[in-house]
Motif scaffolding. Structure first.
Motif, PDB file in Angstrom:
ATOM      1  N   LEU A  53       0.843  -1.464   0.099  1.00 25.37           N
ATOM      2  CA  LEU A  53      -0.006  -0.127   0.241  1.00 25.37           C
ATOM      3  C   LEU A  53       0.810   1.316   0.106  1.00 25.37           C
ATOM      4  CD1 LEU A  53      -3.169  -0.917   2.412  1.00 25.37           C
ATOM      5  CD2 LEU A  53      -2.930  -0.917  -0.178  1.00 25.37           C
ATOM      6  N   GLN A  54       2.119   1.165   0.576  1.00 23.86           N
ATOM      7  CA  GLN A  54       3.094   2.553   0.447  1.00 23.86           C
ATOM      8  C   GLN A  54       3.242   2.800  -0.915  1.00 23.86           C
ATOM      9  OE1 GLN A  54       4.154   4.510   2.572  1.00 23.86           O
ATOM     10  NE2 GLN A  54       2.889   3.419   4.392  1.00 23.86           N
ATOM     11  N   GLU A  55       3.050   1.855  -1.880  1.00 25.53           N
ATOM     12  CA  GLU A  55       3.402   2.050  -3.160  1.00 25.53           C
ATOM     13  C   GLU A  55       2.508   3.217  -3.939  1.00 25.53           C
ATOM     14  OE1 GLU A  55       3.219  -1.357  -5.532  1.00 25.53           O
ATOM     15  OE2 GLU A  55       5.042  -2.423  -4.439  1.00 25.53           O
ATOM     16  N   PHE A  56       1.251   3.152  -3.441  1.00 23.67           N
ATOM     17  CA  PHE A  56       0.272   4.064  -3.661  1.00 23.67           C
ATOM     18  C   PHE A  56       0.160   5.312  -2.940  1.00 23.67           C
ATOM     19  CE2 PHE A  56      -1.012  -0.076  -4.718  1.00 23.67           C
ATOM     20  CZ  PHE A  56      -1.118   0.028  -6.259  1.00 23.67           C
ATOM     21  N   ALA A  57       0.999   5.377  -1.723  1.00 25.79           N
ATOM     22  CA  ALA A  57       0.989   6.573  -0.998  1.00 25.79           C
ATOM     23  C   ALA A  57       1.488   7.725  -1.792  1.00 25.79           C
ATOM     24  CB  ALA A  57       1.874   6.447   0.306  1.00 25.79           C
ATOM     25  N   SER A  58       1.073   8.903  -1.540  1.00 25.79           N
ATOM     26  CA  SER A  58       1.649  10.324  -2.024  1.00 25.79           C
ATOM     27  C   SER A  58       1.575  11.468  -1.223  1.00 25.79           C
ATOM     28  CB  SER A  58       1.011  10.453  -3.537  1.00 25.79           C
ATOM     29  OG  SER A  58      -0.248  10.742  -3.243  1.00 25.79           O
TER      30      SER A  58
END
Length: 105
Positions: A53-58
């Motif tokens: 889910l960190q891959e999608f964090a901005s």
């Protein structure tokens, strides 16, 4: 990790306590072993989910991105459908994949 590709039950199943105590000889020791293994599985599942889910964090989230991120929703649904950590631990105990030892006093 093996929690994705196993044949653990995905729903509630009544267990026979005699089957659980066969590996350790004591039902209470078996429960302790199962709880420790379930905690290990749970923490590894959480770490993996958090990493994905960190891959999608901005840093700049707007309202549209929060509600329309389908990839995050699909990943979350996949992890929700996995068997519970306790069911995986019980299956591992039944198959003899958990190593147990008693400490000497």
């Amino acid at each position: 990790m093996s929690f994705k590709n196993n044949n653990a039950e995905r729903s509630t199943v009544t267990r026979d306590t005699i089957d659980l105590e066969q590996t350790t000889g004591n039902i209470y020791e078996s429960i302790v072993v199962l709880s420790k293994r379930a905690n290990q599985i749970s923490s590894s599942m959480k770490e993996e989910l958090t990493a994905k889910l960190q891959e999608f964090a901005s840093s700049t989230d707007n309202l549209e991105e929060i509600f329309e991120n389908r990839e995050q929703i699909e990943i979350s649904r996949f992890y929700e459908k996995l068997p519970k950590p306790v069911a995986v631990a019980i299956e591992e105990l039944k198959e003899g994949q958990i190593y147990t030892r008693k400490t000497q006093e």
